[in-house]
Every structure is written in C-alpha cells, then in structure tokens.
Design a protein around this motif. Sequence first.
Motif, PDB file in Angstrom:
ATOM      1  N   GLU A   6     -11.407 -41.780  19.382  1.00 28.65           N
ATOM      2  CA  GLU A   6     -10.277 -41.357  20.205  1.00 28.65           C
ATOM      3  C   GLU A   6      -9.392 -42.565  20.485  1.00 28.65           C
ATOM      4  O   GLU A   6      -9.899 -43.680  20.654  1.00 28.65           O
ATOM      5  CB  GLU A   6     -10.752 -40.726  21.530  1.00 28.65           C
ATOM      6  N   LEU A   7      -8.081 -42.340  20.527  1.00 32.52           N
ATOM      7  CA  LEU A   7      -7.130 -43.413  20.802  1.00 32.52           C
ATOM      8  C   LEU A   7      -6.082 -42.908  21.779  1.00 32.52           C
ATOM      9  O   LEU A   7      -5.493 -41.843  21.570  1.00 32.52           O
ATOM     10  CB  LEU A   7      -6.446 -43.886  19.509  1.00 32.52           C
ATOM     11  N   TYR A   8      -5.855 -43.679  22.835  1.00 25.87           N
ATOM     12  CA  TYR A   8      -4.834 -43.352  23.827  1.00 25.87           C
ATOM     13  C   TYR A   8      -3.816 -44.482  23.851  1.00 25.87           C
ATOM     14  O   TYR A   8      -4.189 -45.661  23.918  1.00 25.87           O
ATOM     15  CB  TYR A   8      -5.464 -43.173  25.211  1.00 25.87           C
ATOM     16  N   VAL A   9      -2.541 -44.125  23.787  1.00 30.49           N
ATOM     17  CA  VAL A   9      -1.460 -45.109  23.752  1.00 30.49           C
ATOM     18  C   VAL A   9      -0.518 -44.845  24.915  1.00 30.49           C
ATOM     19  O   VAL A   9      -0.047 -43.714  25.103  1.00 30.49           O
ATOM     20  CB  VAL A   9      -0.678 -45.040  22.421  1.00 30.49           C
ATOM     21  N   ASP A  10      -0.234 -45.877  25.694  1.00 30.34           N
ATOM     22  CA  ASP A  10       0.680 -45.763  26.832  1.00 30.34           C
ATOM     23  C   ASP A  10       1.762 -46.826  26.686  1.00 30.34           C
ATOM     24  O   ASP A  10       1.465 -48.019  26.662  1.00 30.34           O
ATOM     25  CB  ASP A  10      -0.077 -45.956  28.148  1.00 30.34           C
ATOM     26  N   ARG A  11       3.016 -46.374  26.574  1.00 30.02           N
ATOM     27  CA  ARG A  11       4.146 -47.294  26.446  1.00 30.02           C
ATOM     28  C   ARG A  11       5.068 -47.243  27.659  1.00 30.02           C
ATOM     29  O   ARG A  11       6.197 -47.704  27.608  1.00 30.02           O
ATOM     30  CB  ARG A  11       4.934 -46.977  25.177  1.00 30.02           C
ATOM     31  N   GLY A  12       4.595 -46.652  28.749  1.00 30.88           N
ATOM     32  CA  GLY A  12       5.370 -46.629  29.975  1.00 30.88           C
ATOM     33  C   GLY A  12       6.575 -45.708  29.926  1.00 30.88           C
ATOM     34  O   GLY A  12       7.498 -45.837  30.729  1.00 30.88           O
ATOM     35  N   ASP A  13       6.596 -44.730  28.981  1.00 39.80           N
ATOM     36  CA  ASP A  13       7.714 -43.799  28.879  1.00 39.80           C
ATOM     37  C   ASP A  13       7.267 -42.407  29.311  1.00 39.80           C
ATOM     38  O   ASP A  13       6.269 -42.256  30.001  1.00 39.80           O
ATOM     39  CB  ASP A  13       8.277 -43.779  27.453  1.00 39.80           C
ATOM     40  N   ASP A  14       8.016 -41.389  28.879  1.00 41.77           N
ATOM     41  CA  ASP A  14       7.713 -40.013  29.288  1.00 41.77           C
ATOM     42  C   ASP A  14       6.722 -39.314  28.367  1.00 41.77           C
ATOM     43  O   ASP A  14       6.517 -38.107  28.481  1.00 41.77           O
ATOM     44  CB  ASP A  14       9.003 -39.177  29.336  1.00 41.77           C
ATOM     45  N   SER A  15       6.108 -40.053  27.435  1.00 42.31           N
ATOM     46  CA  SER A  15       5.230 -39.401  26.464  1.00 42.31           C
ATOM     47  C   SER A  15       3.922 -38.921  27.101  1.00 42.31           C
ATOM     48  O   SER A  15       3.286 -38.009  26.602  1.00 42.31           O
ATOM     49  CB  SER A  15       4.923 -40.359  25.306  1.00 42.31           C
ATOM     50  N   ASP A  16       3.498 -39.555  28.198  1.00 38.77           N
ATOM     51  CA  ASP A  16       2.258 -39.134  28.847  1.00 38.77           C
ATOM     52  C   ASP A  16       2.468 -39.133  30.361  1.00 38.77           C
ATOM     53  O   ASP A  16       2.300 -40.147  31.028  1.00 38.77           O
ATOM     54  CB  ASP A  16       1.106 -40.067  28.476  1.00 38.77           C
ATOM     55  N   VAL A  17       2.881 -37.993  30.892  1.00 34.24           N
ATOM     56  CA  VAL A  17       3.146 -37.875  32.334  1.00 34.24           C
ATOM     57  C   VAL A  17       2.214 -36.860  32.985  1.00 34.24           C
ATOM     58  O   VAL A  17       2.431 -36.469  34.127  1.00 34.24           O
ATOM     59  CB  VAL A  17       4.624 -37.489  32.590  1.00 34.24           C
ATOM     60  N   ALA A  18       1.205 -36.420  32.246  1.00 34.40           N
ATOM     61  CA  ALA A  18       0.268 -35.435  32.788  1.00 34.40           C
ATOM     62  C   ALA A  18      -0.377 -35.966  34.062  1.00 34.40           C
ATOM     63  O   ALA A  18      -0.836 -37.112  34.112  1.00 34.40           O
ATOM     64  CB  ALA A  18      -0.797 -35.089  31.756  1.00 34.40           C
ATOM     65  N   GLY A  19      -0.412 -35.127  35.091  1.00 34.64           N
ATOM     66  CA  GLY A  19      -0.992 -35.524  36.365  1.00 34.64           C
ATOM     67  C   GLY A  19       0.028 -36.010  37.379  1.00 34.64           C
ATOM     68  O   GLY A  19      -0.255 -36.032  38.582  1.00 34.64           O
ATOM     69  N   ASN A  20       1.214 -36.420  36.913  1.00 30.05           N
ATOM     70  CA  ASN A  20       2.258 -36.859  37.837  1.00 30.05           C
ATOM     71  C   ASN A  20       2.756 -35.683  38.672  1.00 30.05           C
ATOM     72  O   ASN A  20       2.811 -34.546  38.200  1.00 30.05           O
ATOM     73  CB  ASN A  20       3.438 -37.470  37.084  1.00 30.05           C
ATOM     74  N   ILE A  21       3.158 -35.979  39.895  1.00 30.07           N
ATOM     75  CA  ILE A  21       3.678 -34.951  40.801  1.00 30.07           C
ATOM     76  C   ILE A  21       5.140 -35.260  41.116  1.00 30.07           C
ATOM     77  O   ILE A  21       5.484 -36.413  41.409  1.00 30.07           O
ATOM     78  CB  ILE A  21       2.854 -34.879  42.101  1.00 30.07           C
ATOM     79  N   TYR A  22       6.006 -34.232  41.031  1.00 31.55           N
ATOM     80  CA  TYR A  22       7.448 -34.417  41.180  1.00 31.55           C
ATOM     81  C   TYR A  22       8.022 -33.469  42.217  1.00 31.55           C
ATOM     82  O   TYR A  22       7.460 -32.402  42.490  1.00 31.55           O
ATOM     83  CB  TYR A  22       8.160 -34.156  39.842  1.00 31.55           C
ATOM     84  N   LYS A  23       9.156 -33.880  42.767  1.00 30.26           N
ATOM     85  CA  LYS A  23       9.998 -32.969  43.535  1.00 30.26           C
ATOM     86  C   LYS A  23      11.112 -32.531  42.602  1.00 30.26           C
ATOM     87  O   LYS A  23      11.879 -33.357  42.104  1.00 30.26           O
ATOM     88  CB  LYS A  23      10.587 -33.664  44.764  1.00 30.26           C
ATOM     89  N   GLY A  24      11.178 -31.249  42.309  1.00 28.12           N
ATOM     90  CA  GLY A  24      12.130 -30.759  41.320  1.00 28.12           C
ATOM     91  C   GLY A  24      13.025 -29.672  41.863  1.00 28.12           C
ATOM     92  O   GLY A  24      12.823 -29.159  42.970  1.00 28.12           O
ATOM     93  N   ARG A  25      14.013 -29.326  41.027  1.00 23.53           N
ATOM     94  CA  ARG A  25      14.941 -28.261  41.389  1.00 23.53           C
ATOM     95  C   ARG A  25      14.968 -27.220  40.274  1.00 23.53           C
ATOM     96  O   ARG A  25      15.074 -27.568  39.097  1.00 23.53           O
ATOM     97  CB  ARG A  25      16.346 -28.824  41.608  1.00 23.53           C
ATOM     98  N   VAL A  26      14.851 -25.955  40.654  1.00 18.27           N
ATOM     99  CA  VAL A  26      14.864 -24.871  39.677  1.00 18.27           C
ATOM    100  C   VAL A  26      16.260 -24.778  39.054  1.00 18.27           C
ATOM    101  O   VAL A  26      17.262 -24.610  39.767  1.00 18.27           O
ATOM    102  CB  VAL A  26      14.481 -23.536  40.324  1.00 18.27           C
ATOM    103  N   LEU A  27      16.322 -24.904  37.725  1.00 14.79           N
ATOM    104  CA  LEU A  27      17.598 -24.831  37.023  1.00 14.79           C
ATOM    105  C   LEU A  27      17.935 -23.409  36.594  1.00 14.79           C
ATOM    106  O   LEU A  27      19.080 -22.971  36.695  1.00 14.79           O
ATOM    107  CB  LEU A  27      17.563 -25.739  35.783  1.00 14.79           C
ATOM    108  N   ARG A  28      16.920 -22.710  36.103  1.00 14.45           N
ATOM    109  CA  ARG A  28      17.179 -21.382  35.540  1.00 14.45           C
ATOM    110  C   ARG A  28      15.923 -20.530  35.621  1.00 14.45           C
ATOM    111  O   ARG A  28      14.819 -21.001  35.301  1.00 14.45           O
ATOM    112  CB  ARG A  28      17.630 -21.517  34.082  1.00 14.45           C
ATOM    113  N   VAL A  29      16.065 -19.306  36.065  1.00 15.54           N
ATOM    114  CA  VAL A  29      14.953 -18.363  36.131  1.00 15.54           C
ATOM    115  C   VAL A  29      15.080 -17.381  34.975  1.00 15.54           C
ATOM    116  O   VAL A  29      16.162 -16.839  34.726  1.00 15.54           O
ATOM    117  CB  VAL A  29      14.944 -17.607  37.471  1.00 15.54           C
ATOM    118  N   LEU A  30      13.974 -17.173  34.256  1.00 17.76           N
ATOM    119  CA  LEU A  30      13.981 -16.301  33.074  1.00 17.76           C
ATOM    120  C   LEU A  30      13.064 -15.107  33.320  1.00 17.76           C
ATOM    121  O   LEU A  30      11.868 -15.140  32.978  1.00 17.76           O
ATOM    122  CB  LEU A  30      13.503 -17.083  31.844  1.00 17.76           C
TER     123      LEU A  30
END
Length: 510
Positions: free
Chosen positions: A26-50
């Motif tokens: 197994e290999l895990y690569v972290d470059r400090g970008d948005d490629s691995d954000v699993a687990g992060n918690i955000y305050k967001g705004r709903v853009l569109r409801v489908l």
Amino acid sequence: MYKQLIINVLDHETRVALLEDGTIVELYVDRGDDSDVAGNIYKGRVLRVLPGMQAAFVDIGLNQAGFIYVDDVYAADLKEFERLFQIDSEEPDAETDPEPAPFDYRRSQQIEELVSEGQEIMAQVAKSPIGTKGARISSYISLPGRFLVLMPSSDHIGISRRIEDEAERERLRQAVMDLRSNNHGYIVRTAAEGEPEEKLASEMAFLNNLWANIQRKYEKAPTPSILHHEISVSLRAVRDLLIHEVEKLVIDAKPTYDSVLSFLDTYMPTLKDHVVLYEGAEPVFDAYNLEGDISRALKRKVWLKSGGYITIEHTEALVAVDVNTGRYVGKHNLEETILKTNLEAVKEIAYQIRLRDIGGIIIIDFIDMDKKSNREKVYTALNEALLKDKSKTHALPMSDMGLIQMTRKRTREPLTRILCEPCYYCDGEGYIISKQTICYTIFREILRESQDMNGIRLTLRVNPQIAELLHDEENSLIAALEKAIGKQIVIYPNTTYHLEEFDIFEIHQE
C-alpha cells in the motif's frame, strides 16, 4: 507476516509505504492539496438542490462543489439515524469514518425538505474528490481517536467486530456507558481491547472538547471555510496501522519522527521502541527497494515471472484487467499452460489492485479454460488473494467466457490518478508521469547521485515545460536541493527531450 511502515518526508510531499515481508502493498501520498481531504470538516453553503437525484451540491471551499445525498443529510429523526448507524461495527482498524448501513426502504423526507439553496451546513468529507467528481460529504459527523470514534448526532454505542471476546465487549460497552456524560454515540475501536477505563475516559474527554471547539468555530467562521483538519498522513498511519498490524516504523525526517513519538506518548508509550529514525545516506525508499515497484504500479502492462502479462485499463465506468500468456509457452498441454498463467495472474492482479488502490467495478478477463474445475480453481484463488485487502471486495463466480466481475470499495483516487495526468502527446487517450512528479523524481535522483559527485556545480537538462516549472512554481525545490547538496544547479531546457526525459551532468571547473 512481518509488516513495516516506511515514511519518506520532503517539504513538498510525504509518502507512506506499508510493507509485508519486505514487499510494498500500500502507498499513501500527501502533497498538501485537495487530493486527500477525507475526514475534514467544513462549513459550507448549499449551491443547488436536485430533487430528481435526491441530492445537493454544497460549496465547501474546494475546487469542486461537494455532493451530499439525502441519506447523508442530518435530520431530527433520531430513531432513523440510529437505525442507519447500526454498524456494530463494520469498522476495521484503518476505518475512521463509519458509513450508514444500507437500508431497503425510501426515506419519508425528501432532500428539498431538509436543505435549501443558500443554507449553511456543517459537513464532513466521506470520500475525497475522484476524477471529475467532487467530494462526497455528509452532515453526520464522526471524530476518530485511537480507541473511540465519537458520533455527536447519535447515542448508539458500537463495538468493533474484531473484538471477539464477549466478556471484553460487554466490559467496554459498560465502560463507555458509565463514562459518557452526554447523549453522544461512540464506536469502540479494536485498539481499545484490554485498555483500562482511564484511557477511554481521557480520549472521550479529548473528543468531546474537540467537538465543542468545532461547534464554536462553526458559529464564527465565514462560509465556506474549514473547521477541522484530519491529522497528517504520517500520524494516520501510526493511529490506524502501527498498534495492531505493524512491527516497525521507519521515518527519514527528524521533525516527523519527533511528532510521531509525541503522538505515541499520548496514546501508546510502549510502542515508541518500534519507531526508528532513518539516517542513511541513501534515500529511504531506495534503501528498501520500493521505487521500482512504485514505477511498475504506474504501468499499463505488468509482466509475470513465467513470461505472461496482465494489462490494466482505466475507463470512465470501470477498470478492465486482461490476462495474456505472452512469452510463456508451457511444458505439457494448452489447458495446463493457461491454468498456470491464470493462477499466477490472480496473485499479481490482487496485489496490483491493492497497491494501486483501484476501486469501483473491476472486470477481469482471464484466458479461456475448457474445464469448469479449472475455472473454479482460479475463482477460489482470487478470493483467497483478496483476503489480505482491508477494503471491502466482492467477486462473482467466473462466467463461461472467462470473465470475473468484482467490486472494491473506493474512498480516494487510485495511485495512477495521484501520480499521473492525462497525456497530451496522445490527445488524452493515455497517461504519462505528471510534470510535478517528474520534478520530484529529478529531486530524488540528484540527491541519490550527489553522494558520488565532487564537481563545483550540476547541470540539469530537461524538457522546456519541466524547466519552466522548476524556475517558477517549483523554484523552492531547486533552492532546497542546492542547500542539501551544497552545489549550484543550472537548468537548461532542451526542446528535443520527451517530457519525462532528463540528464544530470557534473561540472568540475569553470
């Protein structure tokens, strides 16, 4: 089976390799970008409801909007929530964000009744962005620790299924019930087996304080913004793998080494002796012969020892794997030759799926076999080989055409998407090594060769696009390299060079 973790840390990239008996699996690569954000918690705004998809797009501050399904939107119906989280527990050691169990009836509430455009919500990333798809998010928050997972929106207490002793399961369940001072839910992880109540109480208090801080941030933070970062890939590897699976952890950077020791001081001081600081002159991944296997995992064609080979093709809908006899001609008869090739391919396919972290639908086209018993042997061998994989897999029996259909849980980009980019040489029909990865490869190659160089400076000849990147966005890479080797590096673009081609020359005099 002897397991090791090897962590290679640079300013721009961290790589974590899991080895089993000396082989990278197994290999895990972290470059400090948005490629691995699993687990992060955000305050967001709903853009569109489908309503037609019973989902919504939410701006959480990433390049792509997050995607939330109606089942992942928190509702006040606590009984429904508890029923969804009856995971008593599907939680293997490395899993930190438990998902709802599937259910077979339609929820009474619709997405348009739960969220509206412009509404602010708190959401956690369940799956990182994959390809053109944005992050899969959920408003059911879970905060993992070493021994417990806190679920603020539930009062359910679950025990990891890997804890098999019934008396221990009951002890842990009662301990959590006695210790908790709120209605929050908890999952007791495998690492808690045999641990005293004091450690559970300490971590419970830590997780509750963390949740309180996240709630306070949510009230004051702008929209969109991040409220909580999941811990670094190095510490995740320690938290999820070291305690029950890995006998040795090797780190090549002193700051990360100190960080890991500090982490273990808090959770498991007895394991500090398992951590080793690598101080050799040779790069740590070279010392463990890992670079060759990583490069091989990026290739479309993988050769087998017998002379056969497999090809791995990524498409929009699925991954296709094809088995071929190649140069292998066998010794006795055709059926025996085909069976041996297929059985050898099974081991390599299971290995490559795990190393490349291939998920979703996978179709394997084995070489046709006349005997049903041989087809069953290959199918059985595949299931046995997949047992080593922590990700959930499910394979159907081989069809008369020699096809096996299987699925594997997908939570992040496969290795080829992380380390490669679409190839403009072939109009996007294939992949080549990305320019950023080439820069990092050059970095490691110069570090490797500098041990035997005594010239006054180095000349680097590269493709013009690589030269531009090294002079611009990756200029700090060259500066760090010059400081590390004590020599000036002069970069010359060469229009005749392929994007992946480069040469390093040593200059002895002016």
